[in-house]
Design an enzyme around this catalytic site. Structure first.
Site: not given
Length: 673
Positions: A46, A115, A173
């Site tokens: 990330e 995200k 994540c």
């Protein structure tokens, strides 16, 4: 895609926080190494172009421009490449800043995936800079004059033009740590591979939790999961990062990096995507969930097609990134193995105990030969009797010496009955079998199938009648491997009243008996342990042919039907995965490559593997009629042949298509030689 394998990698390259030029160079270095290894998909952490720990620098225009410049540099480096790369960077859009994954192929940014879930708790303050993406729709973004009309959104699949097994989706994540992860939706939409660009920090115990999370996410979604995490080059102002990279396939960790490993290392795994397809097809509830739980809105996925060139991997000894165990039914790892073996023994004994209670059995009758299968059956029966608070003296271990019985097996059978506190009964079959031969006109000097089966059926007749006499139940001793090959006499040892070993393959039988031996040794029962060890060292045989001149076993099963470790291997991949003979042959080559004979030569050449593979298919198809009327016996593993449970097959099915594939392999092998 050769044999259904797709090669993937993770990398956590060295970086300098906020130095996009340096970071992009290191990313390119890792990509070049991956290209040399013929990797098809590589996933980076990330925000790897900038560094995850930039803090308020994410609000600086210069950093954001540097990230785009770094992305362009990576694109240029990939212009003539067949590798798909996923890198992380911050992206501004419509007055918001998003934490994104950029997928790059042949110099083009295929998509930007934002995200969804932004953590803002404990040590995380991502919402200070980034906006969570909540829209399931797809829009398009221009990063600069060179990077135009890039698809932007979460509901994107990157698919191979020629191979429907390859469907790649992404989450970032925190997305995998929430109750309803984007990857679940992606998988239900058809994604077989999930890339996760992550920057999870390290605290005590977190790596174990992370490993379990990735493992189970790949299991419940029946997918491959590629998890790339930020390395130790990130800022340590408030957190520490370990570069804990993981590659999982359907609940199994295929490869895992060391914590705080060298940044230049690649984590590579060859992933068998055919396994995913087979499991999704077999587990019909997966498709049902896909149909029932995806709303019309969620069906608006964008598919982006790329052309993954047919990989040139020859999967030679040093070019195969998967471990194929030669004994797929046997758990690996000493601790896991002990736990699993105990679990299997408990299931076997509980299954029998339930049957004993239900029919109010007063006794159990076992034909005790001194071989592996009957030994395991007796040990399990003794355990079941203990569970039911029954006297072990009511276990009647009947040894029935006949023409093929050797002193060694006879002696071990007697000692085993004595040391388990069961009641030994000896019934010599020679006289009754000779009378039977006279009745049917069988020449006892002709050692044909009638000679053998006459003895086997005589044994079963005695066991059944003795069970009636004592108000008991005949315990079947035959195992899964024998059922698969039909290596049992129809209505002879094929028949019983409850088969405790019916789902235990021969390779596993050995480990279970070994477990009992060690258990008895730990209790101080050394004599029983020694008997079990000698039984383990005895060649497998039905003992239906007279011994040799030295009184040793002359009829060795594995010399007739083939090595059980090979047949168990074939059985696993035929039943559990439905693979073709060609693929099973390839996997066997890998699994048994290191197997040597007593002279140090390869134990299983290609010719030997194909010989026994052909024999397996021939016997497996022709012997279904025995399995269609096999006795009850509880399933304890992933593979079973009960016609009431896992396996339904007509007795007159043809194996010609499978045999032709093996014959084609033999022709190719002949040309190569």
């Amino acid at each position: 895609m050769k044999y259904g394998y797709f090669r993937t990698a993770c990398a956590s390259p060295e970086l300098i926080v906020a130095d996009c030029n340096f970071n992009s160079e290191k990313i390119i270095d890792s990509i070049n190494k991956a290209k040399e290894k013929k990797v098809q998909l590589i996933v980076f952490p990330e925000l790897c172009v900038t560094g995850y720990t930039c803090g308020d620098l994410f609000l600086q225009k210069s950093l954001l421009k540097g990230a785009v410049d770094g992305l362009k540099k990576i694109c240029n480096a990939l212009r003539d490449s067949e590798i798909l790369a996923a890198v992380g960077l911050p992206v501004r859009k419509d007055g918001a800043l998003y934490n994104c994954a950029a997928f790059i192929f042949q110099g083009e940014v295929l998509a930007l995936i934002p995200k969804t879930n932004i953590p803002n708790y404990s040590e995380f303050y991502e919402r200070r800079w980034f906006t969570p993406f909540k829209d399931s729709g797809i829009s398009f973004i221009n990063l600069d004059e060179d990077l135009q009309n890039i698809p932007f959104g979460t509901d994107i699949l990157i698919e191979d033009e020629k191979n429907q097994l390859i469907k790649i989706a992404c989450e970032i994540c925190e997305d995998v740590w929430v109750p309803l992860s984007p990857s679940t939706r992606h998988s239900l939409k058809g994604a077989s591979i999930i890339a996760n660009l992550s920057a999870g920090n390290e605290v005590a115990g977190k790596s174990e939790y992370r490993r379990s999370l990735v493992k189970m996410q790949s299991a419940k979604n029946v997918c491959a999961y590629i998890y790339a995490s930020a390395g130790q080059s990130e800022s340590t102002t408030d957190m520490i990062f370990s570069g804990h990279n993981l590659i999982a396939l359907n609940g199994t960790i295929k490869n895992e990096s060391r914590l705080f490993h060298q940044s230049s290392e690649l984590l590579i795994a060859d992933l068998d995507l055919e396994k995913l397809e087979q499991d999704r097809v077999r587990t019909v509830t997966f498709a049902e969930c896909a149909q029932n739980n995806l709303s019309e809105k969620e069906n608006n996925y964008l598919s982006l097609f790329v052309d993954f060139q047919e990989n040139e991997n020859d999967f030679s000894e040093n070019d195969f990134y998967d471990f194929i165990t030669p004994h797929p039914f046997v758990p690996s790892g000493e601790l896991e193995q002990k736990e699993r073996l105990l679990s299997i023994i408990e299931m076997q004994s509980e299954g029998l105990a339930k049957r004993l209670r239900h029919i109010h059995a007063k006794s159990a009758v076992i034909g005790l030969s001194g071989g592996l299968d009957s030994t395991l059956a007796l040990l399990v029966t003794a355990r079941a009797f203990d569970k039911c608070s029954l006297d072990r003296k009511n276990i009647f271990a009947i040894t029935m010496p006949c023409f093929g019985t050797t002193d060694r097996t006879y002696r071990n059978a007697c000692l085993l009955a004595e040391k388990t506190n069961s009641t030994l009964k000896e019934i010599d079959l020679k006289k009754s079998v000779m009378q039977h031969f006279e009745d049917i006109g069988q020449n006892p000097e002709v050692h044909d199938v009638t000679y053998e089966n006459g003895q086997a059926r005589s044994r079963t007749l005695i066991l059944m009648d003795y069970a009636n006499k004592t108000g008991g139940i005949v315990i079947g001793t035959g195992d899964l491997s024998e059922l698969a090959l039909g290596w049992c006499t129809y209505n002879g040892d094929h028949m019983s009243m409850y088969g405790v070993n019916s789902s235990i393959p021969k390779t596993l039988v050995r480990y279970l008996v070994s477990y009992f031996a060690e258990e008895e040794r730990s209790k101080g029962n050394n004599e029983l342990c020694e008997v079990l060890q000698d039984i383990l060292a005895t060649p497998v045989s039905p003992e239906l042919i007279p011994p040799d001149s030295d009184g040793k076993i002359s009829q060795k099963t594995e010399e007739i039907v083939g090595p059980y470790e090979l047949h168990d291997f074939f059985l696993y991949y035929v039943l559990r995965w439905g693979f073709s003979p060609e693929k099973i042959f390839f996997l066997a080559q890998k699994a048994f490559a290191e197997k040597k004979d007593s002279n140090g030569n390869s134990a299983y050449t290609n010719e030997v593997l194909l010989k026994w593979l052909k024999n397996f298919y021939r016997r497996f198809f022709s012997q279904q009629f025995k399995r269609n009327c096999m006795p009850d016996g509880a399933k304890v593993g992933t593979v079973n042949l009960s016609p009431r449970g896992d396996w339904r097959m007509p007795s007159d099915a043809s194996c010609q298509m499978w045999m032709k594939e093996i014959q084609d392999l033999e022709k190719i092998l002949g040309k190569e030689n």
